[in-house]
Design an enzyme around this catalytic site. Structure first.
Site, PDB file in Angstrom:
ATOM      1  N   LEU A 355       6.174  -0.446   0.314  1.00 57.10           N
ATOM      2  CA  LEU A 355       6.501   0.347  -0.715  1.00 57.10           C
ATOM      3  C   LEU A 355       5.316   1.212  -1.113  1.00 57.10           C
ATOM      4  O   LEU A 355       5.551   2.413  -1.981  1.00 57.10           O
ATOM      5  CB  LEU A 355       6.589  -0.918  -1.927  1.00 57.10           C
ATOM      6  CG  LEU A 355       7.761  -1.678  -1.882  1.00 57.10           C
ATOM      7  CD1 LEU A 355       7.509  -2.833  -2.838  1.00 57.10           C
ATOM      8  CD2 LEU A 355       9.249  -0.864  -2.293  1.00 57.10           C
ATOM      9  N   GLY A 356       4.131   0.961  -0.430  1.00 58.46           N
ATOM     10  CA  GLY A 356       3.153   2.118  -0.905  1.00 58.46           C
ATOM     11  C   GLY A 356       1.815   1.304  -0.570  1.00 58.46           C
ATOM     12  O   GLY A 356       1.748   0.138  -0.312  1.00 58.46           O
ATOM     13  N   SER A 357       0.752   1.905  -0.821  1.00 56.33           N
ATOM     14  CA  SER A 357      -0.401   1.551  -0.804  1.00 56.33           C
ATOM     15  C   SER A 357      -1.262   1.835  -2.223  1.00 56.33           C
ATOM     16  O   SER A 357      -1.367   2.780  -2.566  1.00 56.33           O
ATOM     17  CB  SER A 357      -1.466   2.140   0.339  1.00 56.33           C
ATOM     18  OG  SER A 357      -1.596   3.312  -0.191  1.00 56.33           O
ATOM     19  N   GLY A 358      -1.465   0.562  -2.654  1.00 51.19           N
ATOM     20  CA  GLY A 358      -2.138   0.609  -3.892  1.00 51.19           C
ATOM     21  C   GLY A 358      -3.666   0.414  -3.631  1.00 51.19           C
ATOM     22  O   GLY A 358      -4.040   0.584  -2.497  1.00 51.19           O
ATOM     23  N   GLY A 359      -4.373   0.349  -4.619  1.00 47.91           N
ATOM     24  CA  GLY A 359      -5.820   0.248  -4.734  1.00 47.91           C
ATOM     25  C   GLY A 359      -6.386  -0.922  -3.671  1.00 47.91           C
ATOM     26  O   GLY A 359      -7.171  -0.560  -2.966  1.00 47.91           O
ATOM     27  N   PHE A 360      -5.597  -1.877  -3.691  1.00 51.83           N
ATOM     28  CA  PHE A 360      -6.296  -2.958  -3.062  1.00 51.83           C
ATOM     29  C   PHE A 360      -5.776  -3.283  -1.353  1.00 51.83           C
ATOM     30  O   PHE A 360      -6.210  -4.169  -0.966  1.00 51.83           O
ATOM     31  CB  PHE A 360      -6.360  -4.322  -3.941  1.00 51.83           C
ATOM     32  CG  PHE A 360      -7.034  -4.020  -5.183  1.00 51.83           C
ATOM     33  CD1 PHE A 360      -8.360  -4.360  -4.830  1.00 51.83           C
ATOM     34  CD2 PHE A 360      -6.495  -3.523  -6.236  1.00 51.83           C
ATOM     35  CE1 PHE A 360      -9.153  -4.161  -6.060  1.00 51.83           C
ATOM     36  CE2 PHE A 360      -7.649  -3.333  -7.390  1.00 51.83           C
ATOM     37  CZ  PHE A 360      -8.726  -3.483  -7.387  1.00 51.83           C
ATOM     38  N   GLY A 361      -4.697  -2.631  -1.053  1.00 54.28           N
ATOM     39  CA  GLY A 361      -4.106  -3.011   0.134  1.00 54.28           C
ATOM     40  C   GLY A 361      -2.690  -2.460   0.175  1.00 54.28           C
ATOM     41  O   GLY A 361      -1.984  -1.849  -0.851  1.00 54.28           O
ATOM     42  N   LYS A 378       1.797  -7.955  -1.611  1.00 56.70           N
ATOM     43  CA  LYS A 378       0.585  -7.001  -1.420  1.00 56.70           C
ATOM     44  C   LYS A 378      -0.367  -7.723  -0.504  1.00 56.70           C
ATOM     45  O   LYS A 378      -0.691  -8.911  -0.481  1.00 56.70           O
ATOM     46  CB  LYS A 378       0.053  -7.006  -2.865  1.00 56.70           C
ATOM     47  CG  LYS A 378      -1.416  -6.258  -2.804  1.00 56.70           C
ATOM     48  CD  LYS A 378      -1.843  -5.691  -4.092  1.00 56.70           C
ATOM     49  CE  LYS A 378      -1.044  -4.683  -4.573  1.00 56.70           C
ATOM     50  NZ  LYS A 378      -1.730  -3.820  -5.637  1.00 56.70           N
ATOM     51  N   ASP A 475      -8.480  -1.375 -13.940  1.00 58.79           N
ATOM     52  CA  ASP A 475      -8.227  -0.109 -13.122  1.00 58.79           C
ATOM     53  C   ASP A 475      -6.882   0.220 -13.715  1.00 58.79           C
ATOM     54  O   ASP A 475      -5.630   0.455 -13.131  1.00 58.79           O
ATOM     55  CB  ASP A 475      -7.703  -0.631 -11.648  1.00 58.79           C
ATOM     56  CG  ASP A 475      -7.850   0.755 -10.860  1.00 58.79           C
ATOM     57  OD1 ASP A 475      -8.007   2.035 -11.222  1.00 58.79           O
ATOM     58  OD2 ASP A 475      -7.450   0.427  -9.680  1.00 58.79           O
TER      59      ASP A 475
END
Ligand SMILES: *[C@@H]1O[C@H](CO)[C@@H](O)[C@H](O)[C@H]1NC(C)=O
Ligand SMILES: *[C@@H]1O[C@H](CO)[C@@H](O)[C@H](O)[C@H]1NC(C)=O
Ligand SMILES: *[C@@H]1O[C@H](CO)[C@@H](O)[C@H](O)[C@H]1NC(C)=O
Ligand SMILES: *[C@@H]1O[C@H](CO)[C@@H](O)[C@H](O)[C@H]1NC(C)=O
Ligand SMILES: *[C@@H]1O[C@H](CO)[C@@H](O)[C@H](O)[C@H]1NC(C)=O
Ligand SMILES: *[C@@H]1O[C@H](CO)[C@@H](O)[C@H](O)[C@H]1NC(C)=O
Ligand SMILES: CC(=O)N[C@H]1CO[C@H](CO)[C@@H](O)[C@@H]1O
Length: 664
Positions: A355-361, A378, A475
């Site tokens: 789905l995407g890459s967030g700040g943590f993974g 995640k 965040d």
């Protein structure tokens, strides 16, 4: 995997200015590193990988093809032309720990003994010559710490095109087109090899840059296709190669294979025979590259036998892969998901489910096999072993939080060094896509925006005041605001910032957060407080009303920071000038003004004068007719702001990259 070098140029450096000698070489590994000039920390390892830097702090390394290459034709005429060139290479950036630095660049330079600086300079340039047109340096950089903060996420990596400067003319987060329109984001530095293609057409003067994870192959659409005339930048003879550096944060940078060609398409690399960089102790390299060769099978029976043996061992391997050993304490915490379920749910963490890459993974979409429920998983590739247990204790705790404006955490799973967190799936994705890529998903009306902002405020109030302990989010930003079926705003990633703290290297002081949303006091105290969340919420208010990112690099002076610009509009008595032009006239004037003013009040640099989330909600609901008071506080804080040196971009950059960019 012997380096095969094809050098069809025999007569070198002919004086003729209209004829050029074509260059064509391919290194499938650098075992015999002929015709390479190494400098700084660059080494070739015995298995043939070219290591530009190891993870020592603040080193630079480069490797250039040792002969100069003619890059310009007709240099005596008024209009020299650049020759076309093409290059393909595979690189790998390996980071032990959370964050690495700083990346590497493919460089075309007038010398093969570059003496550039470390950190942001990638060994290409230094603070005294950066930006000077006498450098004659062209580079395509692959940064693990982004410099252009319009993407404003310290966890993101980016590709940029550099002309005589390490401030890229074009830059974009690392991603590739899965088809002509679908973009997939990925991160450098996660240890996976990355393949890159750079093509320059000297006639049409178009530069194309394409990158993709090794396993993906060449995407048909380039990530960057940029019109640029390199003829004023290049000299007649240039060197081509790679340059890299580390800073306070460091990674090992490797090149696994490289081909280059002038006036033609560079040869493809023999991917299955490229050498691999040494894996850091934690990563179990699951023999990605060791193909299984079945040769000389003479009879059908043998073939069947082999197939049977193969399927049995495949089965066993799959089973072993999914098996897990639990540590005793893991049983103490509820909401634990079996790894097998999550593996199945996400089709084996398949790229198509990303789905995407967030700040943590990375975040994957999944369907739980038992219940059929859709979830977002995640995957946090974690850092150090220590702290994981405490973190899970906290996760278990976060899992008990319930609020309609928080993305519900459903459970967790620990797998070797990876942590998997399972959240309910938010079908409408994140707020930033609606704000900045509206053409894809439709415009958000003012009413929708206002509702989302109120929702986020309620979620944040719950974290700050209504739950059993104070949770500082740390965040808050538009990409962490997710939208449910009804387009309600819900906060994601709460409580996760602590993971970063736990894993961090004791020698670095890492300010967690995202550039543009980080409250100035964090640079001094480093201590996150509810009031620093209020700051970031203030920036979010402005972002949503203005439809602009908190930092806009190409903005005119004084408009770089969204909040400075809104303040300026306010001072001129024209605050509505800042409203998102995409809204046209369809908004409620009083509400927009309130949101903009409240945004300014929340994002004041003095934490003590910011309102609490409870007050924010009273303002938003109009329960408190505090408009005058707002204006008052705002003006007072304004004069303080002006006196405070904390508000220019350079200091904000410093805040977040405190230790990230090192000695500049
Ligand atoms: C890393 O590289 C530097 C510079 O080339 C070298 O001095 C150092 O010994 C290397 N460190 C390790 C751990 O290999
Ligand atoms: C920067 O690089 C140039 C060219 O390599 C060199 O002459 C100069 O001394 C360097 N300056 C610093 C401050 O390192
Ligand atoms: C650019 O570099 C040249 C040669 O090194 C120098 O003479 C010139 O002053 C520099 N220009 C600027 C703006 O720094
Ligand atoms: C690249 O950016 C520099 C500085 O921002 C600018 O001077 C230069 O003209 C740009 N070059 C091209 C080809 O766009
Ligand atoms: C690209 O892929 C996405 C999802 O995989 C799909 O929804 C979309 O229709 C595709 N677009 C084209 C032009 O093939
Ligand atoms: C660059 O990409 C564009 C768009 O895909 C394509 O039309 C063009 O041929 C490419 N140019 C080169 C030199 O690869
Ligand atoms: C241009 C150049 O330097 N070519 C050299 C590449 O390496 C081979 C083998 O070492 C030499 O013979 C070439 O002269």
């Amino acid at each position: 995997m012997v380096a095969s070098i094809v050098l069809p140029f025999l007569v070198l450096l002919l004086a003729s200015s209209s004829l050029s000698v074509n260059i064509d070489f391919t290194y499938n590994g650098f075992k015999s590193a002929t015709n390479l000039s190494l400098g700084g920390s660059a080494r070739t390892a015995s298995n043939g990988v070219l290591q530009l830097t190891n993870d020592t702090h603040k080193v630079t390394g480069h490797a250039f093809f040792s002969s100069p290459i003619q890059m310009l034709l007709n240099t005596r005429s008024m209009t020299p032309t650049t020759i076309s060139f093409s290059t393909i290479f595979v690189f790998d950036i390996i980071t032990v720990g959370n964050l690495g630095g700083h990346g590497l660049a493919f460089a075309v330079a007038p010398t093969k003994t570059l003496r550039g600086g470390c950190c942001n300079y990638l060994g290409l340039l230094n603070s005294s010559n950066n930006g000077n047109s006498s450098n004659h340096v062209f580079a395509v950089e692959f940064d693990t710490i982004p410099k252009s903060s319009s993407f404003a996420d310290i966890h993101e990596s980016e590709v940029g095109v550099d002309i005589n400067s390490v401030v890229p003319n074009v830059s974009i987060p690392t991603s590739y087109y899965a088809n002509s329109s679908k973009m997939v984001n990925f991160k450098l530095g996660s240890g996976q090899p990355i393949q890159a293609w750079i093509d320059y057409d000297g006639v049409s003067k178009i530069l194309n840059v394409t990158i993709a994870p090794f396993s993906v192959g060449k995407p048909s659409r380039p990530l960057i296709s940029h019109a640029i005339d390199l003829s004023p930048v290049l000299k007649k003879y240039m060197y081509v190669g790679f340059s890299s550096s580390t800073g306070e944060l460091s990674s090992s940078h490797y090149i696994l294979g490289w081909s280059f060609r002038t006036n033609g398409v560079a040869s493809s690399l023999d991917l299955s025979h490229l050498p691999l960089p040494p894996q850091p102790a934690k990563a179990s390299s699951t023999s990605k590259f060791s193909g299984i060769k079945i040769g000389g099978v003479s009879s059908l029976a043998t073939l069947l036998l082999v197939a049977l043996a193969f399927s049995v061992s495949w089965h066993l391997w799959q089973k072993a892969k999914l098996a897990e050993t639990l540590e005793d304490w893991e049983l103490d915490y509820p909401q634990r998901f079996p790894y097998k379920d999550l593996y199945k749910a996400t089709k084996g963490f398949k790229e198509t489910e990303l789905l995407g890459s967030g700040g943590f993974g990375l975040v994957y979409k999944g369907t739980l096999p038992r219940t059929g429920e859709e979830v977002a998983v995640k995957k946090i590739s974690s850092n150090s072993r220590q702290g994981v247990r405490e973190f899970i204790a906290e996760v278990a705790c976060l899992g008990r939080m319930r609020h309609r404006n928080l993305v519900q955490l459903q459970g967790w799973c620990k797998r070797n060094e990876d942590l998997l967190l399972v959240y309910e799936l938010m079908p409408n994705g994140s707020l930033d896509t609606f704000l900045f890529e509206g053409e894809k998903c439709g415009l958000l009306s003012w009413d929708q925006r206002f509702k989302i902002l109120k929702g986020v405020a309620l979620g944040l109030l719950y974290l700050h005041e209504e739950w059993e302990q104070v949770v500082v989010h740390r965040d808050i930003k538009s990409s962490n605001v997710l939208l449910d079926d009804d387009m309600n705003g819900r906060l994601g990633d709460f409580g996760l910032a602590r993971l970063y703290e736990r894993g961090k290297n004791p020698h670095t002081t890492l300010v967690v957060g995202t550039l543009g949303y980080i409250a100035p006091e964090l640079s001094c105290t480093g201590k996150p407080m509810a009031s620093s969340d209020v700051f970031a919420y203030g920036i979010l208010l402005l972002e949503v009303a203005c439809g602009r990112r908190p930092i806009k690099h190409d903005a005119p002076t004084g408009q770089l920071l969204l909040k400075d610009w809104v303040r300026e509009c306010k001072m001129r008595g024209q605050i509505l000038e800042a409203v998102d032009p995409k809204l046209g006239e369809s908004y409620v004037r009083e509400e927009v003004e309130l949101v903009l003013k409240l945004g300014l009040v929340c994002s004041q640099s003095i934490p003590e004068v910011r309102p609490t989330m409870r007050q924010v909600i009273q303002y938003l609901n109009g329960d408190d007719s505090l408009a005058d008071e707002v204006a008052l506080v705002f003006l007072e804080a304004d004069s303080l702001d002006l006196a405070s040196p904390n508000l220019n971009l350079s200091s904000i950059t410093m805040v977040s990259s405190n230790s990230l960019s090192g000695g500049r």
